[in-house]
Design a protein around this motif. Structure first.
Motif, PDB file in Angstrom:
ATOM      1  N   TYR A 121      -1.763   4.790   1.549  1.00 44.93           N
ATOM      2  CA  TYR A 121      -3.061   3.524   2.772  1.00 44.93           C
ATOM      3  C   TYR A 121      -2.941   3.353   4.056  1.00 44.93           C
ATOM      4  N   LEU A 123      -1.599  -2.263  -4.443  1.00 45.78           N
ATOM      5  CA  LEU A 123      -3.137  -2.541  -4.144  1.00 45.78           C
ATOM      6  C   LEU A 123      -3.799  -2.755  -4.981  1.00 45.78           C
ATOM      7  N   PHE A 124      -3.683  -1.086  -5.505  1.00 43.98           N
ATOM      8  CA  PHE A 124      -4.576  -0.266  -6.450  1.00 43.98           C
ATOM      9  C   PHE A 124      -4.348  -0.219  -8.337  1.00 43.98           C
ATOM     10  N   THR A 148      -7.314  -3.296   4.874  1.00 39.24           N
ATOM     11  CA  THR A 148      -6.990  -4.499   3.518  1.00 39.24           C
ATOM     12  C   THR A 148      -7.753  -3.774   1.803  1.00 39.24           C
ATOM     13  N   LYS A 149      -8.002  -4.802   0.744  1.00 37.98           N
ATOM     14  CA  LYS A 149      -8.221  -4.328   0.285  1.00 37.98           C
ATOM     15  C   LYS A 149      -9.903  -3.905   0.169  1.00 37.98           C
ATOM     16  N   GLU A 150     -10.627  -5.139   0.948  1.00 40.39           N
ATOM     17  CA  GLU A 150     -12.525  -5.051   1.143  1.00 40.39           C
ATOM     18  C   GLU A 150     -11.932  -3.611   1.625  1.00 40.39           C
ATOM     19  N   GLN A 201       0.564  -1.194   0.142  1.00 34.15           N
ATOM     20  CA  GLN A 201      -0.662   0.128  -0.019  1.00 34.15           C
ATOM     21  C   GLN A 201       0.959   1.163   0.297  1.00 34.15           C
ATOM     22  N   ASP A 257       1.505   1.680  -5.889  1.00 28.43           N
ATOM     23  CA  ASP A 257       0.501   1.333  -5.184  1.00 28.43           C
ATOM     24  C   ASP A 257      -0.133   0.166  -5.847  1.00 28.43           C
ATOM     25  N   TYR A 302      -3.935   3.347  -7.893  1.00 26.05           N
ATOM     26  CA  TYR A 302      -4.425   4.575  -7.642  1.00 26.05           C
ATOM     27  C   TYR A 302      -3.887   5.332  -7.823  1.00 26.05           C
ATOM     28  N   MET A 310     -11.273  -1.129   2.268  1.00 23.41           N
ATOM     29  CA  MET A 310     -10.957   0.064   0.840  1.00 23.41           C
ATOM     30  C   MET A 310     -12.129  -0.044  -0.464  1.00 23.41           C
ATOM     31  N   GLU A 311     -12.657  -1.139  -0.706  1.00 18.51           N
ATOM     32  CA  GLU A 311     -13.777  -1.312  -2.122  1.00 18.51           C
ATOM     33  C   GLU A 311     -15.415  -1.477  -1.279  1.00 18.51           C
TER      34      GLU A 311
END
Ligand code: ZN
Length: 554
Positions: free
Chosen positions: A132, A247-248, A137-139, A128, A245, A250, A141-142
């Motif tokens: 972040y 994770l995403f 966690t990714k979840e 991350q 990044d 972004y 954030m989503e």
């Protein structure tokens, strides 16, 4: 976006710690061995052609660029700035080495060793980064993004907002202008000072708009101004790439490239561009596969780098990039490819020449030369625009990219390489390119194959190069010399086989023949024992450069 070749550097299979010390020689530390993989190099440019105002502006831009280093170090990891301060006061030999490698990598992880930590106490490289919260966690954030109103959602997944935890423990976003306020305010002031000093209106416009962007987190107008930049000083500065990044993808990392336009190469490029349609009309493929009217090409700028910072400082050095990444700007203005000529030259001297000494037959070594090497890189870029792109398969309109799926990048890279040789031979035969460079071009290409394959053949450039190498070898254009374990080029054979392979690849592309390309990779894109032996002997050749910038007082 950066050239893939330099992103996949983590795949380099190198073991720098295996040096057998000579008896009596001081034992080299593991950190020193890692540092040695980056050959120290001076990078500079010709400022004599700059106006007095531009010369002053250049110094302000270098000062602004230095600030990008500080922002980037903060972005890499929440503990990065503290660790750097600790290393800066560590006067032990080990501490000094750790600091040197930290400054090469811009953090405590070794990019050539799968990002393994080289400083005690450094954690595993955080996926991350510092974009972040470490415990997010990714979840989480989503789920949070799903609950946001549309306008806020765009920012949360946007380039220029970090994600933090509020006092209530919930996620919140912080614009870069606030997150990095202490550094962006002085950076913007320096850009405005530089804008006041330069006499070039396009540079002035870009710098004023970019300074504004730092404060309002909207880079659109300044990206457009960057596309229109036409100035002896060519500068790229701000938050750009999202690779860090993990994770995403972004969030954008800050970096800068402070460069001077290379007018001579720009003229060269224009000269080639005038022949592109003619080369297309003579491609060694069926007439119906040729494009009778080539569209406009993305602009290419050739520059010399006099300073760089931020993400561009870390690890393997960027030699070419495509920007911007903002889809809206790309749709309206396209994107621009910037080639850093003096960076390519430094890599050539420090990496390619030593590789050639090991891989290429001694009688052909004097033919290794930078100009044909660089000209071929330019030709490679131009050739991406030629050959089949929009195709018909079984009466269906489609594209080569869609039909080739996972094989697309590798076959497209191989096409650009081999067709680059084809195009240059065409221009040599026409007298547009100097005939004296013919042999140099092919022999230098042979050495270049080893440079690319060294980065691994799982990556598009390396895989495409392995394919070309073995094809050229089987057809007798490259020749293996068992007594020396080196390779040479049969130049006459080469001309014929380059033509043949260009035709074969482009015809597979034109027919959208995925299975045919797969068969070709299976047969050729591998490392055979003769090549493996050469690669093993390259163990101690530097992998990349570590530049010093005299114009920045280094
Ligand atoms: Zn390419």
């Amino acid at each position: 976006m950066k050239s893939l070749l330099f992103l996949f550097s983590a795949l380099v299979m190198m073991n720098a710690g295996c040096t057998q010390p000579r008896p009596g020689a001081p034992v080299e530390s593991p950190l020193a061995a890692k540092i040695k993989r980056f050959a120290p190099t001076e990078l500079t440019g010709d400022v004599s052609r700059l106006s007095p105002g531009d010369r002053l502006a250049l110094q302000k831009l270098i000062e602004a660029a230095r600030i990008m280093d500080r922002i980037y170090i903060r972005q890499v990891w929440s503990g990065n700035e503290t660790l750097l301060r600790r290393l800066q006061v560590d006067t032990t030999a080990a501490g000094r080495e750790a600091l040197e490698l930290f400054m090469i990598e811009m953090g405590p992880w070794s990019s050539l060793d799968n990002d393994s930590a080289f400083v005690d106490g450094a954690p595993v490289k955080p996926p991350q980064a510092n974009y972040y919260p470490a415990d997010m966690t990714k979840e989480e954030m989503e789920a949070w993004v799903r609950g946001l109103p549309e306008k806020e959602k765009k920012k949360a997944v946007g380039f220029f907002w970090t994600i933090r935890r509020g006092a209530d423990g919930k996620l919140m976003m912080v614009p870069y202008s606030r997150e990095y306020r202490d550094l962006l305010i002085p950076a913007a002031a320096l850009l405005r000072e530089a804008a006041g000093l330069t006499d070039n209106p396009t540079l002035k416009k870009f710098l004023v708009l970019r300074a504004e962007a730092f404060a309002k987190d909207d880079y659109y107008e300044s990206d457009v101004a960057w596309m229109d930049l036409d100035s002896p000083i060519d500068v790229t500065i701000g938050p750009y790439e999202t690779y860090m990044d993990e994770l995403f993808n972004y969030k954008a990392a800050f970096e800068s490239f402070v460069t001077l336009r290379n007018d001579e190469e720009s003229r060269n490029l224009q000269r080639f561009s005038a022949y592109l349609q003619e080369i297309e009309d003579h491609l060694p493929i069926a007439k119906e596969f040729r494009n009778p009217r080539l569209g406009g090409m993305a602009p290419i700028r050739v520059v010399d780098q006099v300073y760089r910072s931020g993400e561009a400082s870390g690890g393997v050095q960027t030699a070419a990039f495509n920007l911007p990444n903002d889809e809206k700007v790309i749709k309206e203005k396209g994107s621009k490819r910037v080639m850093l000529k003096n960076v390519q030259q430094a890599k050539f001297q420090n990496v390619l020449v030593p590789i050639a000494r090991i891989a290429v037959d001694t009688t052909q070594q004097p033919l290794i030369a930078f100009e044909p090497f660089f000209t071929h890189i330019l030709a490679h870029e131009l050739m991406h625009g030629l050959g089949p792109h929009n195709i018909m398969v079984g009466g269906r309109k489609t594209t080569v990219r869609q039909e080739m799926k996972d094989l697309y990048s590798a076959i497209e890279e191989a096409k650009a390489d081999i067709a680059g040789l084809f195009a240059l031979q065409y221009l040599i035969d026409k007298g547009v390119v100097d005939k004296a460079t013919e042999e140099q071009m092919y022999v230098t290409f042979l050495a270049g194959v080893f440079r690319s394959v060294r980065f691994g053949i799982n990556e598009a450039h390396g895989k495409g190069m392995a394919l070309q190498f073995n094809y050229l070898l089987d057809e007798g254009a490259f020749v293996y010399i068992p007594s020396t374990g080196r390779f040479s080029v049969d130049v006459e054979k080469m001309k014929e086989v380059v033509r043949k392979l260009t035709g074969e690849i482009m015809t597979l592309q034109a027919n959208g023949n995925y299975a045919g390309v797969q068969t070709m990779f299976d047969r050729y894109a591998n490392i055979r024992p003769e090549m493996r032996k050469v690669l093993d002997r390259l163990m101690h050749v530097p992998v990349d450069i570590h530049p010093r910038f005299p114009l920045a007082g280094e």
